[in-house]
Write a protein that holds these residues in place. Structure first.
Motif, PDB file in Angstrom:
ATOM      1  N   ALA A  49       0.828  -1.210   0.000  1.00  0.00           N
ATOM      2  CA  ALA A  49       0.000   0.000   0.000  1.00  0.00           C
ATOM      3  C   ALA A  49       0.863   1.260   0.000  1.00  0.00           C
ATOM      4  N   LEU A  50       1.934   1.253   0.786  1.00  0.00           N
ATOM      5  CA  LEU A  50       2.825   2.419   0.824  1.00  0.00           C
ATOM      6  C   LEU A  50       3.535   2.633  -0.508  1.00  0.00           C
ATOM      7  N   ILE A  51       3.974   1.549  -1.126  1.00  0.00           N
ATOM      8  CA  ILE A  51       4.665   1.657  -2.414  1.00  0.00           C
ATOM      9  C   ILE A  51       3.696   2.121  -3.496  1.00  0.00           C
ATOM     10  N   ALA A  52       2.491   1.550  -3.520  1.00  0.00           N
ATOM     11  CA  ALA A  52       1.504   1.949  -4.522  1.00  0.00           C
ATOM     12  C   ALA A  52       1.155   3.427  -4.374  1.00  0.00           C
ATOM     13  N   ASN A  53       1.112   3.915  -3.145  1.00  0.00           N
ATOM     14  CA  ASN A  53       0.827   5.328  -2.893  1.00  0.00           C
ATOM     15  C   ASN A  53       1.917   6.231  -3.474  1.00  0.00           C
ATOM     16  N   GLN A  54       3.133   5.761  -3.515  1.00  0.00           N
ATOM     17  CA  GLN A  54       4.228   6.562  -4.063  1.00  0.00           C
ATOM     18  C   GLN A  54       4.299   6.470  -5.589  1.00  0.00           C
ATOM     19  N   VAL A  55       3.897   5.357  -6.156  1.00  0.00           N
ATOM     20  CA  VAL A  55       3.974   5.171  -7.610  1.00  0.00           C
ATOM     21  C   VAL A  55       2.790   5.836  -8.310  1.00  0.00           C
ATOM     22  N   TYR A  67       6.991   7.913 -12.890  1.00  0.00           N
ATOM     23  CA  TYR A  67       7.791   6.962 -13.657  1.00  0.00           C
ATOM     24  C   TYR A  67       9.130   6.633 -13.005  1.00  0.00           C
ATOM     25  N   PRO A  68       9.831   7.587 -12.405  1.00  0.00           N
ATOM     26  CA  PRO A  68      11.064   7.199 -11.707  1.00  0.00           C
ATOM     27  C   PRO A  68      10.807   6.182 -10.593  1.00  0.00           C
ATOM     28  N   MET A  69       9.728   6.389  -9.831  1.00  0.00           N
ATOM     29  CA  MET A  69       9.396   5.428  -8.768  1.00  0.00           C
ATOM     30  C   MET A  69       9.010   4.071  -9.362  1.00  0.00           C
ATOM     31  N   GLY A  97      15.879   4.458  -9.882  1.00  0.00           N
ATOM     32  CA  GLY A  97      14.933   5.556  -9.688  1.00  0.00           C
ATOM     33  C   GLY A  97      15.591   6.914  -9.809  1.00  0.00           C
ATOM     34  N   LEU A  98      16.773   7.064  -9.223  1.00  0.00           N
ATOM     35  CA  LEU A  98      17.508   8.327  -9.334  1.00  0.00           C
ATOM     36  C   LEU A  98      17.929   8.607 -10.768  1.00  0.00           C
ATOM     37  N   ALA A  99      18.421   7.582 -11.454  1.00  0.00           N
ATOM     38  CA  ALA A  99      18.824   7.746 -12.849  1.00  0.00           C
ATOM     39  C   ALA A  99      17.620   8.118 -13.718  1.00  0.00           C
ATOM     40  N   ALA A 100      16.494   7.462 -13.488  1.00  0.00           N
ATOM     41  CA  ALA A 100      15.287   7.772 -14.261  1.00  0.00           C
ATOM     42  C   ALA A 100      14.824   9.198 -13.987  1.00  0.00           C
ATOM     43  N   ARG A 101      14.865   9.617 -12.728  1.00  0.00           N
ATOM     44  CA  ARG A 101      14.466  10.992 -12.396  1.00  0.00           C
ATOM     45  C   ARG A 101      15.380  12.002 -13.103  1.00  0.00           C
ATOM     46  N   TYR A 102      16.673  11.725 -13.078  1.00  0.00           N
ATOM     47  CA  TYR A 102      17.629  12.626 -13.738  1.00  0.00           C
ATOM     48  C   TYR A 102      17.368  12.676 -15.237  1.00  0.00           C
TER      49      TYR A 102
END
Length: 107
Positions: A49-55, A67-69, A97-102
């Motif tokens: 539930a916590l992960i789905a809330n962040q994605v 998308y990074p998450m 995730g960091l690479a995708a965000r960048y």
């Protein structure tokens, strides 16, 4: 992210209390299989539930995907499934995730 800490703490307390209550109530007798299954899957359900809330999150009137998450979670799942090493999987997920965000913000 700072507003999630009370939620995380509350979920941890509820999970702990549900386990203790179940153990105390059933101390002198064996747990039924259905109750064992319930207690075993409560922490997993809370993390999901916590992960789905962040994605997936609400944005205005609709829903959006981070998308990074998402990429980090997918990388974490793949590394965990192939290597069976939790710490390695978490590190891989964070790095992806960091690479995708960048890449998504700078390209």
């Amino acid at each position: 992210m700072d507003h999630n800490w009370p939620l995380i703490a509350g979920i941890a307390v509820i999970t702990y209390l549900s386990r203790i209550a179940g153990i105390e109530m059933m101390a002198k007798r064996p747990l039924p299989p259905k109750l064992k299954t319930f207690f075993r899957y409560v922490p997993i359900a809370m993390m999901a539930a916590l992960i789905a809330n962040q994605v997936v999150f609400s944005e205005g009137e609709g829903m959006s995907v981070s998308y990074p998450m998402l990429f980090g979670c997918i990388a974490c799942a793949i590394v965990l499934q192939t290597s069976k090493r939790f710490l390695l999987a978490v590190v891989a997920g964070v790095l992806v995730g960091l690479a995708a965000r960048y890449l998504l913000h700078h390209l």
